[in-house]
Every structure is written in C-alpha cells, then in structure tokens.
Design an enzyme around this catalytic site. Structure first.
Site, short mmCIF file in Angstrom:
data_model
loop_
_atom_site.label_atom_id
_atom_site.label_comp_id
_atom_site.label_asym_id
_atom_site.label_seq_id
_atom_site.Cartn_x
_atom_site.Cartn_y
_atom_site.Cartn_z
N ALA A 1 1.04 4.38 -0.72
CA ALA A 1 0.77 5.69 -0.11
C ALA A 1 0.99 5.67 1.40
O ALA A 1 1.31 6.69 2.00
CB ALA A 1 -0.65 6.14 -0.42
N ASP A 2 0.86 4.49 2.00
CA ASP A 2 1.06 4.40 3.45
C ASP A 2 2.49 4.69 3.86
O ASP A 2 2.75 4.94 5.05
CB ASP A 2 0.67 3.00 3.96
CG ASP A 2 -0.83 2.85 4.13
OD1 ASP A 2 -1.56 3.83 3.89
OD2 ASP A 2 -1.29 1.75 4.51
N VAL A 3 3.42 4.61 2.93
CA VAL A 3 4.80 4.97 3.30
C VAL A 3 5.22 6.33 2.75
O VAL A 3 6.21 6.89 3.19
CB VAL A 3 5.83 3.90 2.84
CG1 VAL A 3 5.54 2.57 3.53
CG2 VAL A 3 5.87 3.74 1.33
N GLN B 1 -3.29 11.25 1.23
CA GLN B 1 -2.49 10.32 0.42
C GLN B 1 -2.40 10.83 -1.01
O GLN B 1 -1.34 10.76 -1.64
CB GLN B 1 -3.16 8.94 0.44
CG GLN B 1 -3.23 8.36 1.84
CD GLN B 1 -3.18 6.85 1.86
OE1 GLN B 1 -3.59 6.19 0.92
NE2 GLN B 1 -2.69 6.30 2.95
N ALA C 1 0.88 -1.17 0.00
CA ALA C 1 0.00 0.00 0.00
C ALA C 1 0.93 1.22 0.00
O ALA C 1 1.27 1.77 1.05
CB ALA C 1 -0.91 -0.02 1.22
#
Lengths: 408, 405
Positions: B174-176, B206, B172
């Site tokens: 965008a989570d980083v 995001q 995922a």
C-alpha cells in the site's frame, strides 16, 4: 474536477484504470472499442456467472465512469473519423504495442499537428524505447522481472505473484499522474505533450527497498512466506486466530517496547504472558535474537491470539494501541463499518436487468471536489449516436452507412 | 535553455514521514515542486533509520532507503512544539501551495496545524492527509504497520497458494499504491484552485486506494456472492499462467497464454510435442480444466533451459514471458532499465555517488529532473533566511534558542 476535459481511451485491460480514474474525477472519458467489442470483455468474473461480453464484471469495474463508442481503426475511414474526434479531444490514452499507432497514421506527432494542445499517454509493458520495448509481457511476466516475485512466496514453492493483475493497476495509476502533470503544464504553457508509462518501471518502483539493499550491502533477501525477511530473526507477520488471520509484527526497541508492554499486560490479564514478561523489550534488538528464541516467544503469542476472533482482536488492539490489522476477505471488506461510514460504496444498475450492484465509489475524499463513480460501464457502441451524431455532427444516414460498412 | 518543470513554482510544506507520504511528495519534487521536508534532529523521519546504510554505519544521512523515497526534496529541522517553531510553520504555510502530512489521524490538528487553522493562515491552501483507514469514521484512530493496507483491503487474502495460508506481499504494498492517488488528488486540487481560487482538504487512505486495484473481486461479491480467494500464480482468463522452473538454483521463468494465437506460439516454441495437440489442451476452457497436468508437462520442458535462453525462445514465438529477476539483475544487468535510465547516478553529500530512482512516467516536454535527497536540516539556512526572510541576526538567535533542533 476534470469536467472540462475530454479523454479518448484506446487502452486494453492493461490501461483501463487510467481512464476510469479520470472519469471518476469528472472528465468525459470515451472508451473507444473495435466494432465487435473490446476483447477484454471476455475477462471474468461475469454477472451471475454468465460469460457474455456485456456482462463482464471486470469490464464494469474498470470502465465505469466512461462512455463508449466503436470504430475500426484499421479502416482508413475509421482513421479519418478518429482524427476528427482527436481534434475535439484533450487527452488520448492508449496501450497498443509501441509503433502500432504510428502504423495507423495516428501517432502523437501526426495528431498533435492538428491539435497542438493534445496530450497522449501510452501505457505499455516496457515503454516506447529500449531493447525490451517489443517484448510481449502480461502482468505475471512484468511482476516476475520487477524482482517483486523473488521476494514473495513460500521458500519451498515457486515465487508467487500478488493477487489479480497488480502491474496493470500500477501502470494505470502512474498514467493518471503523468497525464495530470501534462495537463498542469498545458494550463501554464498552452502546449500538449507525450507521456510514456512503462508498467515494468512502475513495478520496479514498487520494489522500493531491494535495489538499494543490493547496491549498498550486496545482499538479496529470499522469499520467506509470512515472515518479515529484512532482519536476521525473521518475525511472523501473519497470525492465525479463531476465525481467520491478523497481521502484526513483534518488535523491540524504543518503537516496539510500548506495544509489547501493552500486549503483555493484556496477556497477563489471563496469566498467559509466561516468559515474555521477563524480557526487556526496550533494550531488545531483533538483530541479536536467534530465530529459535523468537519462535519460542511467537509460540506463546500465537496460542493467545488463537483464543480470539478477528473482531475481538481488532477491538482490543485499537484500545491498547497495538498496531494490528485484520486480514480481510472480500466479504469482510464490503461489510467494513469504516468504509460504510465513509460512503465508500455506490450502487449502479446492471444493463438489461432490474438489478444493481455495488462499486467502490471513490479513490479519495476532497472537501471541495471529491471524485465519484458516475455511471456504469458502456455497452458496445452505446454512445455512437450521441458522439458521432450530436457531438461530431454526422447525419443519421452517415452513421448508419458507417455501421453497415463495419467502420463503427 | 534549461528544461521546464511541470510543477515549477509550486511549494510543498511536507510533514509526512516513513513510506506512503514521502513517496507521494517525491513525485512532486522530482517534477519540479519545491518540497520542504520538516524534520527534527531529535525525531528525524523514521525512514532515515531504515537499512541499508552506506558502509553499514547507522546514521540518518546514510540511509539508502530514505534516499530512494525522498529525492529532490529540501530538509529543514524545526521544533514545531515550541511557540516560535509554530510561528515559523505559519510562515512556511503562507508561502506554500500544498501541506502534506501522514500522522495518525488527529495528531496534526493537536499540533495546531489542522486544515481549519491552515486556512486562516492561507485561505487557498491545499492540504492532504495520508492515512491507513481515513480521517473520519469509527476506525479513524486505527494505527498499523506496513502490511495493514494490504490486509484490510483484501489484497493479502488474494495472494498465496490455495492449500496454504495467504502470503505476505514482499513489500508494504500500500505504501506504493496510495501515493499515486495522493498525487492525483493534489494535481486535481491544483487544477481546481486555478479555476476557482479555492483550496481544499484531501483525505487519502491505504484501504480505499488499494481496493481500486481489485475492484472486479468486489463486484464479484456484490453481483454473485463469490468470495474470491488465492489461486497461486494462475489467472481466471489464461492457461498456462505461472512461473516455471529453469536450469540452475531457484531459477524461474514466467509465461502466460491468453488466446489461441499465443497457445500456438507456445506449442511452436516447444517444437510441437504430441501431448500439446491432445484435445484436453485444445481450448482455454479445457486447459483450465487440466491445468495441473498442463503445468507439469510445461515444467518438464522449461527445466531443460536457462531462464534467459527460454525467454528468448518464448519471445520469438510471441508468448508473453519474462524471467524471475532479483534486485541484482535490476541494478547490475537489466539493459532496459539502463537504457531508459530508470535509476540515475547522482552524488549525495554523505553517501556519495549512487542510484536514484526516476519516476516511471516519461513526459516529453517536462520530464522528471531527479536531484539527490537531503541530509537532516541541510536547507535550514536557505529556507529560513532566503525563503522566509528571517534576518541573519534572528536566525542565529533562534538557532541558539534551539528552535531549529
């Protein structure tokens, strides 16, 4: 805002984003190029598709909110000039091979003796230490090593990278964090420090799930196209619809049941839910479902989605509380109503023309001091007179002499 | 003398959960902020329910996924829907510099902890909300899962083979990405507060952060009307540029040639085969034109080597290159990560000794000092009695009333 701070940006394309964000945040970021222009100006795309160092849209995108000067750092006179600049500076960002700045006599140790408050941030593929520090690597090599490519792509094709140079973004954004942390410490203690950012480590950090899986379960996931790879029955994450794709994942259990019920209600409004309505989604664990069974359910849903456009699916999904997202092309992104309502786009002039083009305006919104792109990227040496003359106090004669001798 | 911390003295009241929020406050915690994670025994962070688990036993204190996103933090459990729980949150806000949350937009205000409310409790509070699409605008109510950020921002459509559907990033993504901008916003806000005495409200998404990473593609549309799409492993400014097969099962090596010097290096590495001096491969432009054929010829050469041996040859010739590695390489073998201690071995009270990820930014004077991640409610006694000054008597009373559930 960082309006009180001056940043000298010596990076190449691997580190551009760091100075760009600092510039959006208000810092006076001066991009330092070699007298013939930064080699990264060769990177396309180009304005009106005309390859020209002053027309690189890649350059525009990542060097807006900066000023620009030139100096030949390999010339002793250029080095002296840079040292004088360094004394007026809060932050230096660079992305040369480890050891190169030292060879020029411009190491952090050397520059900070004159200016102990100086912060220097280096953005390199592997960092300043370790057995790989001298390796040559670009985005795809770094991404390959990070483990991210081994889990991305179709099973019958080679591992694949994400679009464009993502590890440069990851390195640059981490460099902003490191630099701001150093500024925070300087604010309290008065002392500067050196910040070492490894793009490889940044990419490994982005691979935030798999190292733990290997350590604890001794299992590796394989690239599985558009299927979620982390459970036994791999669910489809990309769904075709009438005019493109949406992303969504079938899930059971407490979290999934509400969404599945909403979907089945929707499908049943046109009598299309079929066997899906007989499943107890609350009690369903995807770990106990076979790939074939999951596939048969997905087939029913796929047929249903294919009757709708992305817009229609988006509207219904939001209304019904189904976490689904459009898979936007770039033209969808720039026309997105949400981004428009948040004034996400800014237009800036294209030098030498009467035209303007759109830019992403900000990375986040603040109630007090929102960052915002403030000016187009500099032309080669555009601010030489301003910086060397007005600000450093060199005379016109000195500046033209430096120019003639190729120092700037 | 103990090491100094960049965020010494900063306290964070952290309502965030799952991915992008906790990954942001992890940076703050690793660099010395006191991050207090507010959880509930009934609804622990969903990240705690994500595999892998120690010994495969599903338990909120055994998730290594959670551990990797929540190092150096404190955890308390609190019923924030109970009036007495609300009072405790207010006390927490009073001793905090930052409040972080990542609920669906609107939820935190409904709970009574919107920015306007928090400001009344502590006028210079800094509050950050992390969401997919933003707190304002017609799509503020959007909720989505892991890949929504990559798909809405255009990233998803830029990844994949031109003759196939786009391909889901392996994470995922965008989570980083988003957390890096959330942390930037928070550090910027601390600087602003120091200068002006004012707090602020921060809204990070995001979508808006992810677009920053593909800005040239956006400009290409505005300037030229081009809709960039997926081009496999190729790059517009290099050729060859891709991963090539090596000896063994599913073994690959990435290599890229951006300029003449690197092309000469590659030719040298290949021992100057006759085809490499043909005019159709002489310049970057001509190599781009004949890229299919170029890739085939290079693949014939790479397939005769083990991937590590090939990288040694390419590095000797100064060609940007690296092996396609997997997580086992990173954890068990990679000498670079080992020497730089990218993962540090620490002991978690339940999981035991294991790797903890260290932030990839090395500060010479205030380095990250990673501590293990908390068990559910591990720091209740410390936070409630020591930090908030609740008496032992009252603590027991509240405990019996179920306020700390």
């Amino acid at each position: 805002m960082l309006t009180d701070f001056r940043v000298l940006d010596l990076t190449d394309e691997k580190g551009f984003l760091c100075g760009k964000i600092m510039g959006d945040l208000g810092a006076d970021v001066i991009k330092v190029e070699q007298p013939t222009g930064d080699p990264a100006r060769r990177i396309g795309p180009f304005f009106h598709d005309t390859a020209d160092p002053e027309k690189s849209l890649h350059w525009y995108a990542f060097n807006s909110s900066k000023r620009g000067i030139t100096v030949n750092l390999e010339d002793p006179e250029g080095q002296d000039l840079f040292k004088r600049l360094s004394d007026t500076t809060d932050i230096i960002i660079e992305s040369f091979h480890p050891g190169y700045m030292e060879k020029l006599g411009l190491s952090y140790a050397a520059l900070s003796t004159h200016n102990p408050k100086l912060i220097m941030t280096s953005i390199t593929p592997f960092g300043q230490t370790g057995p790989y520090k001298d390796r040559k690597a670009s985005d795809i090599a770094i991404l390959a090593m990070s483990g991210l490519m081994s889990i991305t792509g179709d099973p019958d094709r080679p591992p694949i990278r994400m679009g464009l140079d993502q590890t440069y973004g990851l390195g640059g954004a981490h460099a902003v964090v490191g630099t701001l942390l150093a500024l925070r410490h300087r604010h309290i203690s008065g002392e500067g420090q050196y910040v070492d950012v490894s793009m490889y480590e940044a990419a490994v950090r982005a691979n935030y799930w798999e190292p733990a899986r290997w350590e604890f379960l001794k299992t590796l996931i394989k690239r599985s196209g558009n299927r979620f790879p982390r459970v036994a029955a791999k669910g489809l994450q990309l769904w075709r619809c009438k005019d493109g794709y949406v992303t969504w994942l079938l899930t059971g259990g407490v979290t999934g049941a509400k969404m599945m019920d909403a979907l089945i209600t929707w499908m049943n409004e046109s009598g299309q839910a079929g066997i899906l309505q007989e499943i107890d989604w609350n009690a369903l664990h995807l770990s106990e479902v076979s790939q074939e069974e999951l596939g048969s359910w997905e087939g029913i849903i796929e047929k249903f989605f294919l009757q709708f456009t992305m817009d229609q699916l988006e509207v219904e999904a939001v209304k019904r509380g189904i976490p689904m997202a459009r898979v936007n092309r770039i033209d969808h992104v720039v026309k997105d109503a949400q981004l428009e309502a948040r004034t996400y786009w800014e237009t800036l002039p294209v030098p030498g023309t009467k035209e303007t083009i759109g830019y992403p305006a900000f990375p986040f919104i603040s109630s007090e001091n929102s960052p915002r792109v403030k000016n187009r990227a500099p032309l080669i040496g555009e601010h030489n007179e301003e910086v060397y003359g007005k600000e450093l106090g060199l005379s016109k004669k000195e500046i033209s002499s430096l120019k003639e001798r190729g120092v700037i | 003398m103990p090491q100094k911390n960049a965020l010494e003295g900063i306290t964070v009241c952290d309502f965030s959960w799952v991915g992008a929020g906790p990954l942001a406050t992890k940076y703050l915690a690793d660099f010395g902020a006191q991050v207090i994670k507010i959880e509930s025994t009934k609804h622990p962070d969903i990240g705690r329910l994500s595999a892998p688990f120690k010994d495969n036993i599903i338990h909120p204190d055994r998730s290594a996924f959670f551990l990797h996103s929540n190092t150096s933090k404190l955890s308390i459990t609190l019923n924030i829907r109970h009036p007495k729980g609300v009072e405790i949150v207010k006390k927490l806000v009073k001793i905090s510099d930052i409040v972080m949350e990542s609920f669906t937009p609107g939820v935190i205000a409904k709970l009574g902890f919107g920015y306007d409310e928090l400001k009344k409790i502590k006028p210079d509070i800094i509050m950050a909300s992390s969401s997919i699409y933003g707190q304002t605008g017609p799509k503020a109510q959007f909720s989505g899962f892991g890949n929504a950020g990559a798909s809405l921002s255009g990233h998803y459509m830029l990844a994949g083979w031109p003759d196939r559907d786009p391909v889901t990033p392996g994470i995922a993504y965008a989570d980083v990405v988003q957390p890096l901008f959330t942390v930037t916003a928070l550090l910027n806000a601390l600087d602003y507060r120091d200068k002006t005495g004012k707090g602020q409200y921060i809204d990070t998404t995001q979508v808006e952060t992810m677009i920053q990473f593909i800005a040239p593609a956006v400009l290409d549309y505005f300037a030229n009307g081009h809709v960039q799409t997926r081009i496999g492993n190729r790059s517009s400014y290099a050729a060859p540029h891709g991963v090539f097969p090596c000896k063994g099962e599913d073994r690959w090596c990435a290599l890229a040639v951006f300029d003449e010097e690197e092309w000469q290096g590659l030719c040298r590495a290949m021992k100057n085969p006759a085809w490499a001096s043909e005019s159709r491969f002489a310049t970057l432009a001509s190599r781009k034109e004949n890229e299919d054929e170029l890739e085939k010829l290079i693949a014939q050469w790479t397939a005769t080597y083990e991937h590590d041996a090939l990288v040694t040859i390419l590095q000797d010739a100064e060609v940007p290159s690296g092996p396609v590695q997997d997580a086992s390489d990173l954890v068990d073998r990679d000498p670079q990560l080992r020497e730089r201690q990218s993962f540090v071995k620490l002991t978690h009270p339940v999981i035991g000794e294991c790797n903890h990820p260290v932030p990839p930014v090395r500060l010479s004077k205030t380095p990250a000092q990673v501590k293990t991640s908390p068990c559910v409610g591990e720091h209740n006694a410390y936070v409630y009695t020591q930090l908030l000054g609740i008496s032992d008597e009252e603590y027991v009373e509240l405990l019996n009333e179920g306020i700390f559930e």
